[in-house]
Write an enzyme that holds these catalytic residues in place. Structure first.
Site, PDB file in Angstrom:
ATOM      1  N   ASP A  28       2.536   2.126  -2.700  1.00 38.10           N
ATOM      2  CA  ASP A  28       2.631   2.626  -4.085  1.00 38.10           C
ATOM      3  C   ASP A  28       1.818   3.899  -4.309  1.00 38.10           C
ATOM      4  O   ASP A  28       2.318   4.870  -4.850  1.00 38.10           O
ATOM      5  CB  ASP A  28       2.274   1.532  -5.113  1.00 38.10           C
ATOM      6  CG  ASP A  28       0.902   0.902  -4.911  1.00 38.10           C
ATOM      7  OD1 ASP A  28       0.298   1.101  -3.813  1.00 38.10           O
ATOM      8  OD2 ASP A  28       0.422   0.213  -5.828  1.00 38.10           O
TER       9      ASP A  28
ATOM     10  N   HIS B  93       0.825  -1.218   0.000  1.00 41.15           N
ATOM     11  CA  HIS B  93       0.000   0.000   0.000  1.00 41.15           C
ATOM     12  C   HIS B  93       0.860   1.269   0.000  1.00 41.15           C
ATOM     13  O   HIS B  93       0.356   2.362   0.222  1.00 41.15           O
ATOM     14  CB  HIS B  93      -0.992   0.016   1.175  1.00 41.15           C
ATOM     15  CG  HIS B  93      -2.139  -0.943   0.988  1.00 41.15           C
ATOM     16  ND1 HIS B  93      -3.393  -0.538   0.570  1.00 41.15           N
ATOM     17  CD2 HIS B  93      -2.218  -2.279   1.131  1.00 41.15           C
ATOM     18  CE1 HIS B  93      -4.199  -1.601   0.492  1.00 41.15           C
ATOM     19  NE2 HIS B  93      -3.497  -2.673   0.825  1.00 41.15           N
TER      20      HIS B  93
ATOM     21  N   GLY C 249      -6.208 -14.247 -10.172  1.00 42.31           N
ATOM     22  CA  GLY C 249      -6.867 -13.874  -8.927  1.00 42.31           C
ATOM     23  C   GLY C 249      -6.185 -14.386  -7.666  1.00 42.31           C
ATOM     24  O   GLY C 249      -6.759 -14.313  -6.583  1.00 42.31           O
ATOM     25  N   ALA C 250      -4.961 -14.915  -7.751  1.00 42.02           N
ATOM     26  CA  ALA C 250      -4.255 -15.398  -6.554  1.00 42.02           C
ATOM     27  C   ALA C 250      -3.301 -14.327  -6.024  1.00 42.02           C
ATOM     28  O   ALA C 250      -2.505 -14.584  -5.130  1.00 42.02           O
ATOM     29  CB  ALA C 250      -3.485 -16.679  -6.868  1.00 42.02           C
ATOM     30  N   GLY C 251      -3.380 -13.126  -6.587  1.00 36.64           N
ATOM     31  CA  GLY C 251      -2.498 -12.061  -6.140  1.00 36.64           C
ATOM     32  C   GLY C 251      -1.126 -12.119  -6.789  1.00 36.64           C
ATOM     33  O   GLY C 251      -0.188 -11.473  -6.327  1.00 36.64           O
ATOM     34  N   LEU C 252      -0.985 -12.872  -7.865  1.00 34.56           N
ATOM     35  CA  LEU C 252       0.317 -12.992  -8.538  1.00 34.56           C
ATOM     36  C   LEU C 252       0.362 -12.171  -9.817  1.00 34.56           C
ATOM     37  O   LEU C 252       1.312 -12.250 -10.586  1.00 34.56           O
ATOM     38  CB  LEU C 252       0.618 -14.465  -8.837  1.00 34.56           C
ATOM     39  CG  LEU C 252       0.652 -15.374  -7.607  1.00 34.56           C
ATOM     40  CD1 LEU C 252       0.903 -16.817  -8.016  1.00 34.56           C
ATOM     41  CD2 LEU C 252       1.719 -14.920  -6.623  1.00 34.56           C
TER      42      LEU C 252
ATOM     43  N   ASP D 167       2.898  -3.822 -10.586  1.00 33.48           N
ATOM     44  CA  ASP D 167       2.811  -5.125 -11.246  1.00 33.48           C
ATOM     45  C   ASP D 167       3.531  -5.124 -12.589  1.00 33.48           C
ATOM     46  O   ASP D 167       4.292  -6.042 -12.912  1.00 33.48           O
ATOM     47  CB  ASP D 167       1.345  -5.507 -11.490  1.00 33.48           C
ATOM     48  CG  ASP D 167       0.561  -5.610 -10.201  1.00 33.48           C
ATOM     49  OD1 ASP D 167       1.178  -5.613  -9.116  1.00 33.48           O
ATOM     50  OD2 ASP D 167      -0.686  -5.685 -10.277  1.00 33.48           O
TER      51      ASP D 167
ATOM     52  N   SER E 107      -2.846 -10.496 -14.646  1.00 36.62           N
ATOM     53  CA  SER E 107      -3.266  -9.456 -15.602  1.00 36.62           C
ATOM     54  C   SER E 107      -2.048  -8.723 -16.168  1.00 36.62           C
ATOM     55  O   SER E 107      -1.961  -8.485 -17.370  1.00 36.62           O
ATOM     56  CB  SER E 107      -4.253  -8.478 -14.962  1.00 36.62           C
ATOM     57  OG  SER E 107      -3.692  -7.820 -13.853  1.00 36.62           O
TER      58      SER E 107
HETATM   59  P1  ADP Z   1      -4.558 -10.948 -10.876  1.00 35.28           P
HETATM   60  O1  ADP Z   1      -4.243 -10.689  -9.449  1.00 35.28           O
HETATM   61  O2  ADP Z   1      -4.331 -12.383 -11.229  1.00 35.28           O
HETATM   62  O3  ADP Z   1      -3.889  -9.991 -11.798  1.00 35.28           O
HETATM   63  P2  ADP Z   1      -6.848  -9.605 -11.929  1.00 35.28           P
HETATM   64  O4  ADP Z   1      -8.283  -9.612 -11.528  1.00 35.28           O
HETATM   65  O5  ADP Z   1      -6.128  -8.326 -11.935  1.00 35.28           O
HETATM   66  O6  ADP Z   1      -6.121 -10.702 -11.004  1.00 35.28           O
HETATM   67  O7  ADP Z   1      -6.716 -10.216 -13.383  1.00 35.28           O
HETATM   68  C1  ADP Z   1      -7.335 -11.448 -13.705  1.00 35.28           C
HETATM   69  C2  ADP Z   1      -8.022 -11.315 -15.045  1.00 35.28           C
HETATM   70  O8  ADP Z   1      -7.050 -11.153 -16.088  1.00 35.28           O
HETATM   71  C3  ADP Z   1      -8.800 -12.562 -15.455  1.00 35.28           C
HETATM   72  O9  ADP Z   1     -10.099 -12.531 -14.914  1.00 35.28           O
HETATM   73  C4  ADP Z   1      -8.802 -12.439 -16.964  1.00 35.28           C
HETATM   74  O10 ADP Z   1      -9.786 -11.531 -17.405  1.00 35.28           O
HETATM   75  C5  ADP Z   1      -7.452 -11.825 -17.250  1.00 35.28           C
HETATM   76  N1  ADP Z   1      -6.456 -12.868 -17.529  1.00 35.28           N
HETATM   77  C6  ADP Z   1      -5.381 -13.203 -16.783  1.00 35.28           C
HETATM   78  N2  ADP Z   1      -4.649 -14.176 -17.373  1.00 35.28           N
HETATM   79  C7  ADP Z   1      -5.271 -14.473 -18.528  1.00 35.28           C
HETATM   80  C8  ADP Z   1      -5.021 -15.397 -19.606  1.00 35.28           C
HETATM   81  N3  ADP Z   1      -3.982 -16.220 -19.585  1.00 35.28           N
HETATM   82  N4  ADP Z   1      -5.882 -15.400 -20.639  1.00 35.28           N
HETATM   83  C9  ADP Z   1      -6.931 -14.573 -20.680  1.00 35.28           C
HETATM   84  N5  ADP Z   1      -7.231 -13.690 -19.715  1.00 35.28           N
HETATM   85  C10 ADP Z   1      -6.424 -13.638 -18.643  1.00 35.28           C
HETATM   86 MG    MG Z   2      -4.130  -7.872 -11.689  1.00 32.31          MG
END
Ligand code: ADP
Ligand code: MG
Length: 392
Positions: free
Chosen positions: A39, A37, A127-130, A177, A133
């Site tokens: 950033d 937090h 969605g695991a926080g890694l 990120d 996106s």
């Molecule tokens: P994270 O913490 O993993 O970044 P986000 O909610 O920011 O979580 O991003 C996840 C979203 O990014 C997914 O719901 C999807 O829309 C997109 N995404 C991530 N990886 C892929 C992939 N390999 N192919 C298509 N979409 C993806």
């Molecule tokens: Mg993300």
């Protein structure tokens, strides 16, 4: 029975588009070692890139169409480059197509460039926080920067990927990120100043020290995480304004006593987390340069306590992961990411990594919590072009 993601991305591309890709590029997910937090308070963060990556196979086309498809994601998308804009794409394709659009906003000249076919295969769990996106955006950013010969540097690609996420996807994220995914070197963490976006790689030396990092994904997601984030951000802004600074970055640990007199208790504790966390990032960078990674355990634990008690963004599962890992012999542990769920990390000696993971799994069972997902991550290189495959 193609098994490696590199094989799968080439085969998947051919299956989907009926021709061969020009090349394969990849970008990693990330873990934030310390600096949470900080950033949006214009402070410091210290993420590293992990060995889970998103691969993209890409070929330019003779026309101006852009087509994207991703393994395990249903909706393929297709659009003309002339129609790309912040509102012309939706669903998962907003991340890559938004990035293509954003390259034109940060200085790339897209008026004459060719269209492209792109196929993604990812090892980064979503969605695991890694930051799956950012891995998605950054893999395409480097692929298009090369293929379109835009000549944009890493920092500019960071801005493009951030712009895609902010303006096209609509997520108000900073540069952490994307910087981690694009700029980090192998076995190093990226010391990033979020005020001016300057950064440098700090060697971690984990392999030489016989250390590894466990990620403990609690699989907890809280519906109010978005609201919690917004309210923490508002507290930080209120504190900065009451203290007469433009951001909490400008408050030093030595100023905290005076700040206590000006702020209400809750706002003071929120500010104290940011101020001390910034100092912990600086201290971590210093210790990494002297003692090495074995010396940063106390800083990680202090960071967790600050997030639990002052910033109040931890949950019982994260606290249990941290205390159990420490009891089982971890060098340091803390929750990582925005909080209210998500993952904790533990810095451990490689030979006891499995044992510590088992202890955490057992503790979760004893508390009746959902079983965590536990895996090791290795600090890895940022986005890059992969070796050409000449296998057939
Ligand atoms: P994270 O913490 O993993 O970044 P986000 O909610 O920011 O979580 O991003 C996840 C979203 O990014 C997914 O719901 C999807 O829309 C997109 N995404 C991530 N990886 C892929 C992939 N390999 N192919 C298509 N979409 C993806
Ligand atoms: Mg993300």
């Amino acid at each position: 029975m193609s098994s490696t993601p590199l094989d799968r991305v080439v085969a998947g591309f051919a299956d989907r588009f009926g021709h061969r890709p020009d090349g394969v590029w990849s970008a990693p997910g990330r873990v934030n070692l310390i600096g949470e937090h900080t950033d949006y308070n214009e402070g410091f963060v210290l993420p590293f890139a992990i060995d889970q990556r998103t691969y993209v196979a890409l070929a330019l086309r003779p026309d101006r169409r852009a087509r994207v498809a991703s393994e395990g994601f249903d909706e393929d998308a297709e659009i003309s480059l002339d129609d790309l804009g912040p509102t012309s794409v939706s669903g998962w394709s907003a991340y890559p197509l938004g990035t293509a659009w954003a390259l034109g906003r940060v200085g790339g000249d897209l008026r004459e460039v060719a269209g492209f076919d792109a196929y993604f295969v990812s090892e980064v769990p979503t969605g695991a926080g890694l930051s799956s996106s950012a891995a998605l955006e950054c893999s395409l950013a480097v692929a298009l920067n090369d293929s379109w010969k835009l000549g944009l540097d890493g920092t500019t690609l960071v801005r493009a990927a951030q712009l895609a996420e902010n303006e096209v996807v609509g997520a108000p994220t900073g540069i952490l990120d994307q910087s981690a995914s694009l700029l980090t070197e192998r076995d190093a963490a990226l010391f990033l100043d979020c005020r001016d976006a300057t950064s440098r790689n700090v060697p971690l030396g984990l392999e030489d020290a016989g250390l590894g990092v466990l990620v403990i994904d609690t699989r907890v997601t809280h519906a109010h995480a978005g609201g919690g984030y917004a309210s923490r951000r508002a507290s930080c802004e209120a504190a900065a304004s009451a203290l007469g600074v433009s951001a909490l970055r400008d408050v030093a640990v030595a100023d905290l006593d005076a700040a206590r007199a000006v702020l209400d208790d809750e706002t003071f504790r929120r500010a104290r987390h940011i101020v001390t966390e910034n100092q912990r990032v600086l201290d971590t960078v210093e210790v990494l340069g002297t003692t090495g990674a074995t010396g940063i355990g106390e800083l990680l634990v202090a960071s967790h306590a600050s997030m639990r008690d002052d910033f109040e963004i931890s949950v019982p599962e994260l606290d249990l992961a941290v205390t159990t890992a420490m009891d089982a012999g971890a060098i340091g542990a803390r929750m990582t990411g925005g909080g209210f769920g998500g993952s904790a990390i533990a810095l451990v000696r490689t030979e006891v990594a499995d044992e510590i993971g088992d202890r955490v799994t057992r503790a979760f069972a004893e508390h009746g919590f959902t079983p965590p997902r536990i895996f090791t991550v290795t600090p890895s290189a940022g986005a890059r072009r992969e070796q050409e495959q000449h296998s057939r």
